[in-house]
Write a protein that holds these residues in place. Structure first.
Motif, PDB file in Angstrom:
ATOM      1  N   GLY A 132      -5.742  -2.484   2.265  1.00 22.07           N
ATOM      2  CA  GLY A 132      -4.752  -3.445   2.785  1.00 22.07           C
ATOM      3  C   GLY A 132      -3.419  -2.814   2.946  1.00 22.07           C
ATOM      4  O   GLY A 132      -3.207  -1.665   2.453  1.00 22.07           O
ATOM      5  N   ASP A 133      -2.615  -3.467   3.683  1.00 18.45           N
ATOM      6  CA  ASP A 133      -1.135  -3.269   3.701  1.00 18.45           C
ATOM      7  C   ASP A 133      -0.196  -3.665   2.739  1.00 18.45           C
ATOM      8  O   ASP A 133       0.464  -2.923   2.218  1.00 18.45           O
ATOM      9  CB  ASP A 133      -0.530  -3.587   5.046  1.00 18.45           C
ATOM     10  CG  ASP A 133      -1.396  -3.026   6.244  1.00 18.45           C
ATOM     11  OD1 ASP A 133      -1.546  -1.913   6.326  1.00 18.45           O
ATOM     12  OD2 ASP A 133      -1.268  -3.669   7.412  1.00 18.45           O
ATOM     13  N   GLU A 134      -0.720  -4.748   2.078  1.00 22.16           N
ATOM     14  CA  GLU A 134      -0.018  -5.791   1.031  1.00 22.16           C
ATOM     15  C   GLU A 134      -0.931  -6.107   0.244  1.00 22.16           C
ATOM     16  O   GLU A 134      -2.240  -6.722   0.564  1.00 22.16           O
ATOM     17  CB  GLU A 134       0.985  -6.579   1.389  1.00 22.16           C
ATOM     18  CG  GLU A 134       1.901  -7.195   0.337  1.00 22.16           C
ATOM     19  CD  GLU A 134       2.794  -8.042   0.709  1.00 22.16           C
ATOM     20  OE1 GLU A 134       3.999  -8.101   0.444  1.00 22.16           O
ATOM     21  OE2 GLU A 134       2.595  -9.015   1.696  1.00 22.16           O
ATOM     22  N   PHE A 135      -0.966  -6.349  -1.167  1.00 20.50           N
ATOM     23  CA  PHE A 135      -1.702  -6.946  -2.174  1.00 20.50           C
ATOM     24  C   PHE A 135      -0.981  -8.060  -2.833  1.00 20.50           C
ATOM     25  O   PHE A 135       0.134  -7.768  -3.209  1.00 20.50           O
ATOM     26  CB  PHE A 135      -2.242  -5.819  -3.150  1.00 20.50           C
ATOM     27  CG  PHE A 135      -3.133  -4.711  -2.116  1.00 20.50           C
ATOM     28  CD1 PHE A 135      -4.227  -4.966  -1.892  1.00 20.50           C
ATOM     29  CD2 PHE A 135      -2.500  -3.723  -2.034  1.00 20.50           C
ATOM     30  CE1 PHE A 135      -5.047  -3.888  -1.326  1.00 20.50           C
ATOM     31  CE2 PHE A 135      -2.981  -2.490  -1.282  1.00 20.50           C
ATOM     32  CZ  PHE A 135      -4.511  -2.847  -0.854  1.00 20.50           C
ATOM     33  N   ILE A 136      -1.799  -8.997  -3.160  1.00 20.14           N
ATOM     34  CA  ILE A 136      -1.143 -10.236  -3.724  1.00 20.14           C
ATOM     35  C   ILE A 136      -2.113 -10.367  -4.986  1.00 20.14           C
ATOM     36  O   ILE A 136      -3.340 -10.710  -4.856  1.00 20.14           O
ATOM     37  CB  ILE A 136      -1.146 -11.447  -2.759  1.00 20.14           C
ATOM     38  CG1 ILE A 136      -0.394 -11.210  -1.537  1.00 20.14           C
ATOM     39  CG2 ILE A 136      -0.737 -12.818  -3.362  1.00 20.14           C
ATOM     40  CD1 ILE A 136      -1.402 -10.753  -0.254  1.00 20.14           C
ATOM     41  N   ALA A 137      -1.373 -10.321  -6.312  1.00 21.35           N
ATOM     42  CA  ALA A 137      -1.949 -10.644  -7.440  1.00 21.35           C
ATOM     43  C   ALA A 137      -1.580 -12.249  -7.799  1.00 21.35           C
ATOM     44  O   ALA A 137      -0.323 -12.304  -8.005  1.00 21.35           O
ATOM     45  CB  ALA A 137      -1.894  -9.822  -8.695  1.00 21.35           C
ATOM     46  N   ILE A 183      -8.916   4.024  -0.701  1.00 23.00           N
ATOM     47  CA  ILE A 183      -8.664   2.797  -1.528  1.00 23.00           C
ATOM     48  C   ILE A 183      -8.148   2.835  -2.648  1.00 23.00           C
ATOM     49  O   ILE A 183      -7.781   3.987  -3.460  1.00 23.00           O
ATOM     50  CB  ILE A 183     -10.316   2.362  -1.681  1.00 23.00           C
ATOM     51  CG1 ILE A 183     -11.131   3.205  -2.562  1.00 23.00           C
ATOM     52  CG2 ILE A 183     -10.734   1.878  -0.559  1.00 23.00           C
ATOM     53  CD1 ILE A 183     -12.165   2.667  -3.128  1.00 23.00           C
ATOM     54  N   LEU A 184      -7.668   1.643  -3.289  1.00 24.82           N
ATOM     55  CA  LEU A 184      -6.601   1.848  -4.360  1.00 24.82           C
ATOM     56  C   LEU A 184      -7.456   2.088  -5.528  1.00 24.82           C
ATOM     57  O   LEU A 184      -8.702   1.997  -5.796  1.00 24.82           O
ATOM     58  CB  LEU A 184      -6.466   0.184  -4.817  1.00 24.82           C
ATOM     59  CG  LEU A 184      -5.161  -0.536  -4.012  1.00 24.82           C
ATOM     60  CD1 LEU A 184      -5.038  -1.913  -4.362  1.00 24.82           C
ATOM     61  CD2 LEU A 184      -3.838   0.450  -4.000  1.00 24.82           C
ATOM     62  N   HIS A 185      -6.792   2.751  -6.596  1.00 25.16           N
ATOM     63  CA  HIS A 185      -7.567   3.224  -7.767  1.00 25.16           C
ATOM     64  C   HIS A 185      -7.675   2.011  -8.591  1.00 25.16           C
ATOM     65  O   HIS A 185      -6.973   0.902  -8.627  1.00 25.16           O
ATOM     66  CB  HIS A 185      -6.250   4.172  -8.343  1.00 25.16           C
ATOM     67  CG  HIS A 185      -6.977   4.954  -9.685  1.00 25.16           C
ATOM     68  ND1 HIS A 185      -7.153   4.251 -10.915  1.00 25.16           N
ATOM     69  CD2 HIS A 185      -7.448   6.154  -9.963  1.00 25.16           C
ATOM     70  CE1 HIS A 185      -7.720   5.073 -11.842  1.00 25.16           C
ATOM     71  NE2 HIS A 185      -7.886   6.191 -11.200  1.00 25.16           N
ATOM     72  N   HIS A 194      -5.947 -10.078  -4.135  1.00 28.85           N
ATOM     73  CA  HIS A 194      -6.231 -10.134  -2.598  1.00 28.85           C
ATOM     74  C   HIS A 194      -5.371  -9.276  -1.882  1.00 28.85           C
ATOM     75  O   HIS A 194      -4.381  -8.936  -2.042  1.00 28.85           O
ATOM     76  CB  HIS A 194      -6.058 -11.636  -1.981  1.00 28.85           C
ATOM     77  CG  HIS A 194      -6.867 -12.742  -2.710  1.00 28.85           C
ATOM     78  ND1 HIS A 194      -6.617 -13.263  -3.852  1.00 28.85           N
ATOM     79  CD2 HIS A 194      -7.849 -13.362  -2.321  1.00 28.85           C
ATOM     80  CE1 HIS A 194      -7.436 -14.368  -4.131  1.00 28.85           C
ATOM     81  NE2 HIS A 194      -8.724 -14.152  -2.921  1.00 28.85           N
ATOM     82  N   ASN A 195      -6.112  -8.992  -0.579  1.00 26.32           N
ATOM     83  CA  ASN A 195      -5.276  -8.235   0.154  1.00 26.32           C
ATOM     84  C   ASN A 195      -4.483  -9.223   1.235  1.00 26.32           C
ATOM     85  O   ASN A 195      -4.449 -10.486   1.241  1.00 26.32           O
ATOM     86  CB  ASN A 195      -5.759  -7.226   0.888  1.00 26.32           C
ATOM     87  CG  ASN A 195      -6.958  -7.648   2.128  1.00 26.32           C
ATOM     88  OD1 ASN A 195      -6.887  -8.730   2.322  1.00 26.32           O
ATOM     89  ND2 ASN A 195      -7.741  -6.824   2.332  1.00 26.32           N
ATOM     90  N   TRP A 208       0.861  -1.169  -0.257  1.00 23.80           N
ATOM     91  CA  TRP A 208       0.060  -0.094  -0.108  1.00 23.80           C
ATOM     92  C   TRP A 208       0.942   1.192   0.058  1.00 23.80           C
ATOM     93  O   TRP A 208       1.815   1.252   0.563  1.00 23.80           O
ATOM     94  CB  TRP A 208      -0.705  -0.073   1.177  1.00 23.80           C
ATOM     95  CG  TRP A 208      -1.751   1.432   1.427  1.00 23.80           C
ATOM     96  CD1 TRP A 208      -1.106   2.563   2.333  1.00 23.80           C
ATOM     97  CD2 TRP A 208      -2.665   1.919   0.916  1.00 23.80           C
ATOM     98  NE1 TRP A 208      -1.702   3.511   2.173  1.00 23.80           N
ATOM     99  CE2 TRP A 208      -2.915   3.026   1.374  1.00 23.80           C
ATOM    100  CE3 TRP A 208      -3.404   1.349  -0.086  1.00 23.80           C
ATOM    101  CZ2 TRP A 208      -3.959   4.073   0.829  1.00 23.80           C
ATOM    102  CZ3 TRP A 208      -4.453   2.159  -0.627  1.00 23.80           C
ATOM    103  CH2 TRP A 208      -4.712   3.348   0.081  1.00 23.80           C
ATOM    104  N   LYS A 209       0.355   2.266  -0.839  1.00 21.15           N
ATOM    105  CA  LYS A 209       1.167   3.479  -0.748  1.00 21.15           C
ATOM    106  C   LYS A 209       0.214   4.633  -1.157  1.00 21.15           C
ATOM    107  O   LYS A 209      -0.935   4.355  -1.903  1.00 21.15           O
ATOM    108  CB  LYS A 209       2.621   3.725  -1.476  1.00 21.15           C
ATOM    109  CG  LYS A 209       2.461   3.148  -2.869  1.00 21.15           C
ATOM    110  CD  LYS A 209       3.892   3.404  -3.462  1.00 21.15           C
ATOM    111  CE  LYS A 209       4.026   2.995  -4.884  1.00 21.15           C
ATOM    112  NZ  LYS A 209       5.398   3.170  -5.637  1.00 21.15           N
TER     113      LYS A 209
END
Length: 151
Positions: A110-115, A54-56, A134-135, A42-43
């Protein structure tokens, strides 16, 4: 001479060196002939809704496209007899996304995202992949289907 088992790390390094992927902070964290995984942190630069933080949606679609593209390239190149980096680079330069569909299931928090991506079908010219985002808590944020030109 490049062996098949050398292809996957080479492909992952090419994707990680792309300036746009670096801008998003993407890291290839798992990669095999069956599955690809890309992670990013996340940034605030990636926010699409400043009120909800939230993410774009474009970030989400882009990340799904990247992980699907890595998987499609892998499926195509592992079947070929590549002998050197110049041949591989020429082949990579001709591969591209034909179509991508993104379904947004939950807000991107989330703090991290997993694709992740898996191949649905791979042919001589086209590869179809299924992607998920997923987060770090395991919440399913988005899914996608991508069609890629590989031949």
């Amino acid at each position: 001479m490049m062996q098949t088992n050398d292809l996957l790390p080479f492909i992952a390094s090419v994707f990680q060196q792309m300036p746009f992927n670096q801008l998003l902070g993407l890291r290839v964290t798992a990669f095999s002939a069956e599955r690809a995984e890309v992670r990013f942190q996340w940034k605030s630069d990636l926010v699409g809704n400043p009120v909800q933080q939230i993410l774009h949606g474009g970030v989400i679609a882009s990340v799904l496209d990247v992980v699907g593209g890595i998987m499609a390239v892998s499926s195509a190149l592992v079947r070929l007899d590549m002998t050197d980096h110049s041949q591989l680079a020429a082949k990579l330069g001709k591969m591209s996304t034909i179509d991508i569909r993104t379904d947004y299931l939950r807000p991107g928090r989330g703090d991290e995202f997993i694709a992740t991506a898996q191949v649905i079908r791979s042919g001589n010219k086209v590869c179809v992949c299924r992607m998920e985002l997923h987060n770090n808590e395991g919440l399913h944020i988005a899914l996608g289907t991508g069609t890629y030109l590989v031949g």
